[in-house]
Design a protein around this motif. Structure first.
Motif, PDB file in Angstrom:
ATOM      1  N   ARG D 150       1.112  -0.911   0.220  1.00 11.34           N
ATOM      2  CA  ARG D 150      -0.152   0.062  -0.468  1.00 11.34           C
ATOM      3  C   ARG D 150       1.091   1.091  -0.237  1.00 11.34           C
ATOM      4  NH1 ARG D 150      -3.008   0.477   4.685  1.00 11.34           N
ATOM      5  NH2 ARG D 150      -2.322  -1.397   5.566  1.00 11.34           N
ATOM      6  N   CYS D 151       1.934   1.409  -0.316  1.00 11.09           N
ATOM      7  CA  CYS D 151       2.667   2.020  -0.525  1.00 11.09           C
ATOM      8  C   CYS D 151       2.724   2.915  -1.409  1.00 11.09           C
ATOM      9  CB  CYS D 151       4.197   2.179  -0.385  1.00 11.09           C
ATOM     10  SG  CYS D 151       5.292   1.443  -2.060  1.00 11.09           S
ATOM     11  N   VAL D 152       2.194   4.837  -2.330  1.00 13.45           N
ATOM     12  CA  VAL D 152       2.240   4.851  -2.848  1.00 13.45           C
ATOM     13  C   VAL D 152       2.975   4.402  -4.080  1.00 13.45           C
ATOM     14  CG1 VAL D 152       2.712   7.008  -4.416  1.00 13.45           C
ATOM     15  CG2 VAL D 152       1.643   6.973  -2.477  1.00 13.45           C
ATOM     16  N   PHE D 153       4.247   3.838  -4.242  1.00 13.81           N
ATOM     17  CA  PHE D 153       5.504   3.708  -5.208  1.00 13.81           C
ATOM     18  C   PHE D 153       4.207   1.970  -5.868  1.00 13.81           C
ATOM     19  CE2 PHE D 153       8.836   3.277  -7.852  1.00 13.81           C
ATOM     20  CZ  PHE D 153       9.108   2.422  -8.435  1.00 13.81           C
ATOM     21  N   GLN D 154       4.036   1.543  -4.705  1.00 15.93           N
ATOM     22  CA  GLN D 154       2.755   0.187  -5.287  1.00 15.93           C
ATOM     23  C   GLN D 154       1.396   0.437  -6.455  1.00 15.93           C
ATOM     24  OE1 GLN D 154       4.783  -2.498  -6.243  1.00 15.93           O
ATOM     25  NE2 GLN D 154       6.737  -2.231  -5.349  1.00 15.93           N
TER      26      GLN D 154
END
Lengths: 274, 311, 190, 846
Positions: D150-154
Motif C-alpha cells: 500500500r505504499c504509493v509506489f506500488q
C-alpha cells in the motif's frame, strides 16, 4: 576586401564591409514575423484578404507590396534520404531580394533609380523611379514589381535607412529563431558553411546552400540561403543568370541586324533607279 | 513502409505552379512604340536611299513617316511610364549596361535628326544642315530599329533572352516591312518600287529569323505558337504574307500598293504584340524558367517532390 | 561657371559619372540627395520607452519609440534575456494594434431596445454605470444563502482579464469583493 | 509552441542545436512538428493514456530516478487500507457518491494521518473536519524500500499496469514503435546527468480531465527526477500577456490574491477556523494566517482590527461553483443582471457562443471595455442569433456601454508572464479621446460608488466605505499611479516601510500586503519589476531582469537539484548546492528552501510552517514537503490521473466501463445538448473528432488581430483543416466550403485539405479529425463563423474549464443554411441522433 565587392566596383571610395542576409531555412518556423516587421518598418501597404490554399502561405510571392514572403511546402520525404524523421515534411523559408553581386535590375535601370549602396546592397530610390518597368522582367528571381496605382517599382532595401544608423534590418531583428541572419557577407558565408557541414553530419543530406557561390550567374547573392530541397521547390530559379554579360554579343547581333536593314535598302534601290 | 513518390520525377516541379520570374508589366504602348521606332528607323534608311537614288517623292514621304512615327513613339513611351511626369529622368544617367538608357540617348539624337530631315526645307534651314540631319537619321535609324531587341533580350524572360541572337533580325525585318509598307501606302506607285522590294526583303528577314529563333528556343519556342501569342504571331505572318503577295502581284497599281502596304504595316505591328505576349507567357509558366535551368545545373540529381494539395 | 550651371553639373548624375569614379552610373553617381541623407526614425525619435508585448505569455521585451506624442515604432528589445530583441508576427504588429484602424476612441452607448449606437460623454457614462452597480447590488443583496451567511450579490459579475495589468486586476478584485460581487472571472478559466 | 509562442520557441531551437531531441505530440502536424525531431500524432483527449503508458513503461523498466523518488516524493508513503483504486472498482476510486457526483477523499488518506493539499479544493476540512486537520503532527508511515503493497509506489504501478504500449496504440492511435521510441528518448534523457522538460498549453488543460492530464505529466517528471532541476520541469505556455498574473492576483471567483482560498459559506466560521480548515500546519501554508491578515489590512486598513478579525466578515462567501459558465447560466436564468467585460470576448472566445450571447441578451446592463469593437459588444446588432431570428434587436433590453480602453503603450503597469516573471511596461503616450486604462476605470468607478454611498449607514455598504481606496492620481486624465497600487501589492510594515520578503508578514495586523507571493516586488521602495539590466550583462538565469514571484526565484523547487546531502546530482546539472563553509545554500538562483537549513536538518516535535519540513523536503508548499505522485486530497476526481473518454467521443472507453470522468460538470439545458458517445445509438450521426486551436498570425478571440491589416492578410479567412481521406469520404474540395454541425449549432468554413491532419486507427476503426482555428467572429477586417459556437458547456471538475480541445461533429460540403433554416438543420441532427435532456449527462455508458 572580398573578391567581388560590388560597392567598390560601383565607385565608392572606401565602402564599409559588404553586408547581407544568410537565411537558414532549416530553423525557419514559418511565423511570418519577418513579413510583418518589414511592412511595419517600411510602411508597405497591406494586401487583400483571400485564402490562397497554398498551405499556410496567403502572401503568394515577393512583389511591390511583399518584400518578404514566407513559403510553405508540405511534402512527403523521399525514401531513404533521412534517418529517423517522419514521413511528412513541412518546409518553410523566408524569401527576400537577393541583392546580387551582379544585379540585373540595377544594370538595366535607365534612370539610376536603382543604385548600389555603400553597403553593397541594391536599393530603388522612390524619388527617382519613373515606373519604366524594365527591372521587373530583368530580375532572374522575380523579386521586384510595380505597385498598383503608384506606378513605381518597389523591393526590399535591406533597410538602407537602418544600415546608415548601424541598426540591424527589421526582419532580421524580429526573426524568433535567427533563421534570418544579418551581418558581413563573408562572415555569413563561413557560418553557413559550418552549419551545412553540421547538418550533413546529422544526416540531413538534402541540406544545400543556394546563392552563396560567387561563380554563379549573378556573381553570388547578397542574401543567400540554406535550403532543404531543390530551389525550384521553393519557387527559386535553379540557375539564375544576369543578362549584362551577354550585352556585347547582343549589341553585335543588333549591329548585324542594322546592317542587314541597310543592305536590304541598298538591294531594294539597286534593282533599278525607279 | 515508405510510400512510392506521388508525382512522376521527370516533370520539373515548382512552387504551386507559380511563376519564378515576374512577367513584363508593359502594356500595349510598348509594342506599339517598338513598331513605331522600327518603322521610323527603317523609313529614315529608305528616305536616304531614295535621296541617293534621286527618288525625292519617296524620300520626302519616308522622311515624314519617320518623323511622325518617332514622335508618336516618344509619346507612347512617356504614356507607358508608371510616373509619366518623371520621363526626364531617362536622361538622368547614361548607363551602358542599360539598353533602355542607351536607347533613350539614341532617341535624343535620332528624334530631332529625323524631324529636321523632314521639316528642314519647310523651316528654311540651310541645306547642309538638313542634309546632315538626313545622314544622321539614316545612321541612327537602323540602330533605333534594332536596339529594342537588345532591350527585351537583356531580361530573364525565357522567350526573349533565349532568342537574343535572332530577335534583332526579327525586329530589323519587321522595321523594314513597316517602312516599306508605309511607303507603299503614302507614295505613288511609280516611285515606290524600291520600297516594295525593301518591304519584301524585310518580311523575308523577319520570318526567317523567327523560325531560327523558334528552333533555338526548343521547348520555350512553343509560346510563340500557343495562346494569345500564337494567335497574334499567326495574324502577323498572315498579314505580312498577304501584304507581300498583294504588293508582289498588284504593287504597281495604286489600290494594290495601298492595300498591300497597309497589310505589311499591320503585320509588322501584330508581330510586335506577338513578341510581347510570347514573352509574358514564357515568364508566367515556371517550367520555361526551371526546366532549362535545371538541366544546366544538375542533369541527373533529384530531390524531394512537392506534395502540392490536390487541386 | 555660373552658379546655376555649376549646380546643374554637380547635381546631374551624368556629370558625376564623368567626373567621379562611378563611370557606369550604378553607385554614388546615381544616388539622389534624398537617399544620401536617409536615416531611420528610431534614430530621431524624441523618446524610447521600455515595454512588454501585450499579446502572449512569453513576455517579449519591446522598445516603443515616440515622436511628437505619437508612437512612431515598436520593435524588440535586445536587452531582454527572454526574447533577445526578437518578436513574433503579432508582436511586430504592435504599432498597428495601438494606432491602427481597429482602435475605438469614443464611448458608445446602446439604450435598452435601441437599434444603433449613440454618443455618451465619458463622465456621464461613469456616473450611470456607478448607479447601475449600486442599484443592481442593492436589489439583489444576499445576507444569507440556505441559512448560511454569504454577504454578497449574485447579480453583478465580471469577466476579464488576462490581458490586463496586475495592478488593474488587483483593483477589480479589491473593489468587487468589497461590493460583495464575487462572480469575477477571466480567461485563465477558458 | 512554434505556433503560439514563436519567440519562446527560440530556446527549443537553441537546445536542439546543442543536441537536444525535440518530440512533438499533437493531433495535428503544426509548425512545431515541422521543427521537431519526432512527431507523434495522437487522438485528442487521450493524453492521460499516453502519459500513463510512459509511467507504466518507466516503472516496468525500473528506469525511475530511484534516489530522487525515494527522498523527494511521497512514493514511500503508505496509504490507508480503505483506499480502492480504479483497477478495483472498474474506473471509479473509493469514496464516490453517485447522487452528488463527487468523491469523499477521506479514503485516500495516508495511513494514520491527514495530509492537507497545497492548492485546489481545500474546503473539505472546514467545520467538522477542522480538528483532524491539525493532527498532521505525526509524519505519515513510509517504506523506503518501496515494496509495501500500500505504499504509493506500488499503488502507482498497479494503477498504470494496464497502460501497455498495445493499449496506448488502440486508444491514442499512436503506433507502438513510435510510443516506445518516445519512451526510450525520455528515459535516455533523464537521471542525474540529463533532464527532460515538458511544455504544454490548452492541449492539456481544455478537457474534462484537464487538471489530471497535467498531474500525469507531474507524476512522470517526478518519477524521472526532472522537477526542480535545470532543463527539467513542466512549462505552461500561457496564451495571454498576464494569464499567470490574473490567477496570482485572481480576477477569479474561487481565490484571493496569492492562492488563498475564497471563503465558503459555513455556520459562524471565524478567521482561525477558516485558516485551520484551509491550510496545513506544516509547509509554507503553515503561515497562511499572516498572509490572510496582511491582505485584509491592505484592503480595509484601519478598519481591520484584531477585534473584528481584520474585517474577515466583509468577505462574500462562495456556496458552490461560480465560474464563468455558471455565471452565463445565471444570466440565462435572470439572476445575473449586470456584467463587465474587460479585455475579453466571450462571444467568440468562450465555449457555446450562442449561450454566451443569449445570456447577455438577458442582462439589464453590460459594460464592455476593449481596444476594438468586439463581437461581445455588438451581438445585439449583428450577432448570429439576429441572423437566425432567435433574437430581435428591438426585443433585447440590455443596456450596453462600450468604453474604449488604453493600449499597453498608453499606461504604466506590470504583466506576469508564463515564467512567473513580473515585467513593467512604461507609458509612452497618452490614450486618445475617451480611451482610458482599466486602472483609471475601476479606480474612478470605485471612487464614484463610494461618493454615492458616502452617507449610507447600511451595513451592506460598510465593506465598500471602509475600503482603502485613496490612490494618488497624476496628469490631466487623473490616471491613478500604478506604482502606488504595486507598492500596496508588495506590502508595508506598521511604519509604512515597503516589505522585502513574505517572511516578514505577521498575523497580528502589523503588516499589510496585497498579495503575499508578490511581496518583494517593490522591495526597498524600488519597482523591481521595472528592472531591465541587459541579459548580456547577467548570468544565464538573469535574475536582475524584472522580478519573479516568489522572492525572485526563477526555478521552483530547486532544492531538488541537489541530492539529499546537498551535493548537485551532477556537475553538468548543478544549480543549487549546500556550501558547508558558509553553512548556507548557494548556486545560480534564489534557494527554494530556508537558506540556512542544512540538508541534514530534522524538524523538532511540534515545529510548524517551513520549520516543520526536513532538510530533504524540496516541495515546501506541501504539508509533507514531498512531490505528490499520489494526491491524498486537493483533487476532486481522484488521487491518480486516469484515462477517461472525453464528453463526446466516437469510441468506447477501452480501459473501464466508466466511459467519462464521473465527476465532470455537465449541464442539461436547451442550448447545451450533448452527443451520444462511443457505441451508443446516435453517436454515428457525429462520426468525426473536432478540435479547436490557434494560429501564429491571430490572437485568441481575434480582438487584437482581426482588426489589423498586417495580420489579417496573413490568415485572411476562417477555414477548417481535414485529411485527404476525410475530404474524399465527405466530398470536400480544397478551397471549397464546408459546414460543420454539432448539437449546438452549425458553422461554415473554407476547406483546407492537408496531410498534416492525421487520420488515425483507433480501437480498430479509421478515425478522421476536423481542425478548427477559433479566432474568427463577425467583426474586424477578416470575419467568419466562430468555431467555439459548436462546443458545449462541459467542465473539468477541479478548475471548471470547458472541454474545447475535443468533441464530435459532422462535416459536409457547401455553405451553411442562413436564417431559421440553420436552426432547423441543427434540430434535425438532434432528432436523428436521438438527443434529449439526458444524453451524455448520466454516468452510464452512452
Amino acid at each position: 576586401m572580398s573578391a567581388a565587392d560590388p560597392a567598390l566596383g560601383a565607385g565608392y571610395e572606401d565602402p564599409p564591409t559588404r553586408v547581407g542576409f544568410f537565411t537558414d531555412t532549416s530553423v525557419c518556423i514559418g511565423c511570418k514575423a519577418c513579413e510583418v516587421a518589414c511592412k511595419e518598418w517600411n510602411g508597405v501597404p497591406a494586401g487583400d484578404l483571400d485564402l490562397l490554399g497554398t498551405s499556410y502561405d496567403n502572401t503568394g510571392g515577393l512583389g511591390a507590396d511583399t518584400w518578404r514572403h514566407v513559403a510553405f511546402i508540405e511534402q512527403r520525404r523521399p525514401p531513404g534520404t533521412e534517418a529517423g524523421s517522419g514521413e511528412l515534411r513541412w518546409l518553410m523559408s523566408s524569401d527576400v531580394c537577393k541583392h546580387c553581386t551582379r544585379a540585373a535590375c540595377l544594370d538595366v535601370c535607365p534612370t539610376g533609380a536603382l543604385f548600389r549602396t555603400e553597403f553593397g546592397t541594391v536599393v530603388v530610390q522612390e524619388d527617382v523611379c519613373n515606373g519604366c518597368g524594365y527591372c521587373i522582367p530583368a530580375c532572374p528571381y522575380g523579386v521586384i514589381d510595380q505597385r498598383r496605382d503608384d506606378g513605381r517599382a518597389w523591393k526590399c532595401t535591406l533597410c538602407y535607412d537602418r544600415l546608415r544608423d548601424h541598426t540591424e534590418p527589421a526582419c532580421a531583428m524580429a526573426c524568433p529563431t535567427d533563421s534570418i541572419q544579418f551581418g558581413p557577407l563573408d562572415e555569413l558565408r563561413q557560418r553557413a558553411g559550418r552549419r551545412l557541414e553540421h547538418l550533413h553530419d546529422l544526416g540531413v543530406e538534402d541540406a544545400r546552400l543556394y546563392g552563396h557561390d560567387e561563380a554563379d550567374g549573378v556573381g553570388g547573392a547578397g542574401a543567400f540561403f540554406l535550403l532543404l530541397d531543390r530551389p525550384e521547390v521553393y519557387g527559386l530559379p535553379p540557375d539564375p543568370v544576369v543578362g549584362t554579360g551577354e550585352l556585347p554579343r547582343m549589341w553585335a547581333a543588333a549591329g548585324a541586324a542594322a546592317l542587314t536593314l541597310v543592305a536590304s535598302a541598298v538591294a531594294a534601290f539597286a534593282g533599278g533607279r525607279r | 513502409m515508405k510510400e512510392p513518390r506521388l508525382v512522376p520525377e521527370v516533370e520539373p516541379t515548382s512552387y504551386y505552379g507559380r511563376p519564378v520570374i515576374k512577367a513584363p508589366v508593359w502594356k500595349w504602348a510598348v509594342p506599339a512604340y517598338m513598331f513605331a521606332g522600327g518603322m521610323a528607323g527603317a523609313s529614315s534608311v529608305l528616305a536616304t536611299g531614295a535621296r541617293l537614288a534621286a527618288n525625292p517623292a519617296l524620300a520626302r514621304r519616308a522622311r515624314w513617316t519617320a518623323s511622325v512615327a518617332i514622335a508618336a513613339g516618344a509619346a507612347l513611351l512617356v504614356e507607358d511610364l508608371g510616373r509619366p511626369e518623371r520621363f526626364r529622368n531617362m536622361l538622368r544617367v547614361a548607363k551602358p549596361t542599360s539598353p533602355m538608357s542607351m536607347g533613350s540617348w539614341l532617341l535624343t539624337v535620332y528624334g530631332p535628326a529625323a524631324a529636321l530631315a523632314a521639316a528642314g526645307d519647310l523651316l528654311g534651314l540651310p541645306r547642309a544642315l538638313t542634309r546632315l540631319a538626313d545622314w544622321l537619321a539614316a545612321a541612327a535609324g537602323p540602330v533605333v530599329a534594332t536596339y529594342t531587341a537588345v532591350l527585351v533580350s537583356d531580361t530573364a524572360v525565357p522567350a526573349w533572352y533565349g532568342a537574343r541572337r535572332e530577335l534583332p533580325f526579327v525586329f530589323a525585318g519587321a522595321a523594314a516591312t513597316a517602312a516599306g509598307g508605309a511607303a507603299l501606302v503614302t507614295t505613288t506607285p511609280m516611285h515606290v518600287r524600291p520600297a516594295r522590294a525593301f518591304a519584301l526583303l524585310g518580311a523575308a528577314t523577319e520570318l526567317g529569323a523567327s523560325q531560327l529563333a523558334r528552333r533555338r528556343l526548343g521547348e520555350v519556342g512553343e509560346v510563340y505558337r500557343q495562346g494569345r501569342a500564337g494567335a497574334l504571331d499567326r495574324l502577323a505572318t498572315l498579314l505580312t504574307g498577304v501584304g507581300g503577295v498583294v504588293t508582289w502581284l498588284w504593287g504597281r497599281r495604286r489600290i494594290g500598293a495601298a492595300v498591300g502596304g497597309a497589310s505589311l504595316v499591320a503585320g509588322s505591328l501584330a508581330k510586335r504584340f506577338a513578341v510581347l505576349e510570347a514573352g509574358i507567357q514564357s515568364a508566367n509558366d515556371p517550367k520555361y524558367t526551371i526546366g532549362p535551368q535545371r538541366r544546366t545545373v544538375e542533369p541527373g540529381r533529384t530531390g524531394a517532390v512537392a506534395d502540392a494539395p490536390p487541386r | 561657371m555660373t552658379p546655376v550651371l555649376q549646380r546643374l553639373l554637380t547635381s546631374w548624375p551624368v556629370s558625376r559619372q564623368l567626373l567621379g569614379r562611378d563611370r557606369l552610373g550604378r553607385g554614388p553617381a546615381a544616388r539622389s540627395s534624398h537617399s544620401a541623407q536617409l536615416s531611420p526614425r528610431t534614430a530621431s525619435a524624441q523618446e524610447v520607452v521600455g515595454s512588454i508585448c501585450p499579446y502572449c505569455g512569453v513576455g517579449c521585451g519591446q522598445r516603443v519609440y515616440v515622436q511628437d506624442g505619437v508612437v512612431s515604432q515598436i520593435e524588440g528589445d535586445p536587452d531582454s534575456p527572454i526574447s533577445r530583441g526578437r518578436l513574433c508576427p503579432k508582436g511586430s504588429a504592435s504599432k498597428q494594434l495601438v494606432s491602427g484602424p481597429s482602435r475605438q476612441r469614443k464611448v458608445r452607448y446602446r439604450r435598452p431596445h435601441g437599434t444603433e449606437w449613440e454618443d455618451l460623454a465619458l463622465d456621464e457614462a461613469m456616473d450611470i454605470i456607478a448607479d447601475r452597480v449600486i442599484a443592481t447590488r442593492r436589489s439583489s443583496w444576499e445576507w444569507e444563502h440556505e441559512g448560511k451567511r454569504t454577504r454578497r450579490t449574485m447579480a453583478v459579475a465580471s469577466l476579464g482579464g488576462a490581458t490586463l495589468d496586475n495592478e488593474e486586476n488587483y483593483l477589480i478584485k479589491k473593489l468587487f469583493t468589497a461590493l460583495g460581487a464575487l462572480q469575477i472571472e477571466n480567461q485563465a478559466r477558458i | 509552441m512554434a505556433e503560439c509562442h514563436p519567440v519562446g520557441f527560440q530556446w527549443v531551437m537553441e537546445a536542439k542545436a546543442r543536441g537536444a531531441t525535440v518530440v512533438h505530440v499533437d493531433p495535428r502536424y503544426t509548425r512545431t512538428s515541422a521543427l521537431a525531431d519526432v512527431y507523434v500524432p495522437l487522438r485528442p483527449g487521450t493524453d492521460i493514456a499516453f502519459l500513463g503508458g510512459l509511467i507504466n513503461h518507466v516503472l516496468n523498466e525500473g528506469k525511475e530516478f530511484r534516489e530522487y523518488v525515494v527522498a523527494y516524493t511521497n512514493a514511500a508513503t503508505i496509504v490507508a487500507d480503505d483506499f480502492r483504486d480504479t483497477e478495483d472498482l472498474d474506473g471509479i476510486f473509493s469514496g464516490f457518491d453517485p447522487e452528488r457526483r463527487s468523491y469523499d477523499p477521506s479514503s485516500w488518506q495516508y495511513e494514520g494521518t491527514v495530509a492537507m493539499p497545497a492548492a485546489g479544493h481545500r474546503e473539505w476540512w472546514n467545520g467538522a473536519g477542522s480538528e483532524t486537520a491539525s493532527s498532521g503532527r505525526r509524519p505519515p508511515a513510509r517504506d523506503e524500500t518501496l515494496t509495501h503493497p500500500r505504499c504509493v509506489f506500488q499503488l502507482l504501478r498497479r494503477h498504470y499496469s494496464r497502460y501497455t504500449p498495445e493499449l496506448v496504440e488502440r486508444i491514442c492511435g499512436v503506433p507502438r514503435q513510435q510510443f516506445l521510441q518516445v519512451a526510450q528518448l525520455l528515459i535516455d534523457n533523464s537521471g542525474p546527468e540529463r533532464t527532460s522538460a515538458f511544455a504544454y498549453a490548452m492541449g492539456w488543460t481544455q478537457h474534462t480531465v484537464g487538471v489530471q492530464s497535467i498531474r500525469a505529466a507531474s507524476v512522470l517528471q517526478l518519477l524521472l527526477g526532472n522537477v526542480g532541476r535545470p532543463g527539467g520541469g513542466i512549462l505552461a505556455l500561457r496564451g495571454h500577456a498576464s494569464i499567470q498574473g490574473s490567477t496570482d492576483i485572481p480576477t477569479l471567483y474561487d481565490l484571493l490574491p496569492g492562492y488563498l482560498p475564497m471563503r465558503r459559506a459555513h455556520d459562524h466560521q471565524g478567521l482561525d477556523d477558516f485558516v485551520a480548515g484551509a491550510s496545513s500546519r506544516t509547509g509554507q501554508w503553515g503561515h497562511m494566517r499572516a498572509y490572510l491578515v496582511s491582505l485584509l489590512k491592505a484592503w480595509w486598513g484601519e478598519s481591520a482590527t484584531p477585534e473584528n478579525e481584520f474585517c474577515f466578515d466583509y468577505l462574500p462567501r462562495v456556496t458552490g461553483d461560480h465560474g464563468t459558465y455558471q455565471t452565463v447560466q445565471g444570466q440565462l436564468d435572470g439572476s445575473v443582471k449586470g456584467y463587465f467585460l474587460a479585455g475579453e470576448n466571450p462571444a467568440v472566445g468562450s465555449a457555446n457562443g450562442k449561450m454566451q450571447r443569449l445570456g447577455m441578451s438577458n442582462l439589464d446592463w453590460l459594460v464592455v471595455r476593449d481596444l476594438a469593437m468586439i463581437e461581445s459588444a455588438t451581438w445585439w446588432l449583428d450577432g448570429p442569433e439576429i441572423e437566425t431570428g432567435e433574437l430581435r434587436t428591438e426585443d433585447i433590453g440590455t443596456e450596453v456601454f462600450f468604453l474604449p480602453a488604453a493600449a499597453h503603450t498608453e499606461k504604466d503597469g506590470s504583466f506576469t508572464n508564463t515564467q512567473r516573471l513580473l515585467q513593467w511596461h512604461h507609458q509612452a503616450v497618452d490614450p486618445p479621446d475617451d480611451a482610458r486604462s482599466d486602472l483609471w476605470f475601476y479606480y474612478h468607478l470605485g471612487r464614484i460608488i463610494r461618493e454615492k454611498l458616502a452617507g449610507s449607514d447600511d451595513e451592506v455598504d460598510r465593506p465598500v466605505l471602509d475600503l482603502v481606496w485613496d490612490y494618488p492620481t497624476v496628469g490631466d486624465l487623473d490616471e491613478p499611479s500604478a506604482e502606488a497600487v504595486l507598492s500596496e501589492i508588495n506590502g508595508w510594515d506598521a511604519s509604512g516601510r515597503p516589505l522585502s520578503s513574505f517572511t516578514q508578514l505577521a498575523d497580528d495586523g502589523s503588516t499589510a500586503c496585497g498579495c503575499w507571493i508578490y511581496c518583494g516586488c517593490y522591495a526597498d521602495g524600488v519597482n523591481q519589476t521595472a528592472r531591465r539590466k541587459p541579459g548580456a550583462e547577467q548570468s544565464w538565469v538573469a535574475p536582475e531582469w524584472g522580478w519573479a514571484w516568489p522572492a525572485n526565484r526563477r526555478l521552483l523547487y530547486n532544492r531538488a537539484s541537489a541530492d539529499p546531502a546537498g551535493r548537485p546530482w551532477s556537475q553538468r546539472k548543478a544549480y543549487l548546492w549546500w556550501d558547508e563553509d558558509r553553512r548556507a545554500w548557494t548556486g545560480h538562483d534564489v534557494p527554494d528552501c530556508t537558506t540556512t537549513k542544512p540538508p541534514g536538518y530534522q524538524p523538532t516535535e511540534g515545529a510548524s510552517g517551513v520549520d516543520a519540513l526536513s532538510g530533504t523536503d524540496p516541495f515546501i508548499m506541501q504539508a509533507d514537503g514531498k512531490g505528490w505522485l499520489f494526491a491524498p486530497a486537493g483533487l476532486t476526481d481522484g488521487p491518480f490521473p486516469t484515462h477517461y473518454e472525453p464528453q463526446e467521443s466516437p469510441v468506447d472507453n477501452l480501459l473501464h466501463t466508466q466511459q467519462r470522468n464521473p465527476v465532470r460538470r455537465v449541464f442539461s439545458r436547451r442550448h447545451n445538448r450533448y452527443h451520444p458517445s462511443g457505441g451508443a445509438s446516435g453517436a454515428e450521426v457525429f462520426p468525426y473528432v473536432v478540435s479547436t486551436y490557434r494560429l501564429t498570425e491571430h490572437h485568441t478571440a481575434g480582438g487584437m488581430s482581426r482588426g489589423l491589416p498586417y495580420l489579417s492578410e496573413l490568415q485572411p479567412e476562417m477555414f477548417c483543416e481535414v485529411s485527404p481521406e476525410l475530404a474524399a469520404e465527405r466530398g470536400l474540395e480544397h478551397l471549397g466550403w464546408a459546414t460543420i454541425i454539432s448539437a449546438r449549432t452549425a458553422i461554415e468554413a473554407r476547406v483546407v485539405v492537408t496531410s498534416r491532419m492525421a487520420s488515425l486507427d483507433v480501437a480498430g476503426r479509421r478515425l478522421h479529425q476536423v481542425g478548427l482555428p477559433y479566432h474568427w467572429g463577425h467583426n474586424g477586417l477578416t470575419t467568419g463563423d466562430s468555431a467555439n459556437d459548436i462546443l458545449s458547456f462541459v467542465l473539468d471538475p477541479n478548475i471548471l474549464i470547458q472541454e474545447s480541445k475535443v468533441a464530435t461533429c459532422d462535416i459536409r460540403p457547401g455553405r451553411r443554411p442562413r436564417g431559421a433554416a440553420l436552426v432547423e438543420l441543427v434540430e434535425s441532427y438532434q432528432r436523428r441522433a436521438g438527443i434529449g435532456p439526458e444524453t451524455g449527462v448520466s454516468n452510464e455508458r452512452g
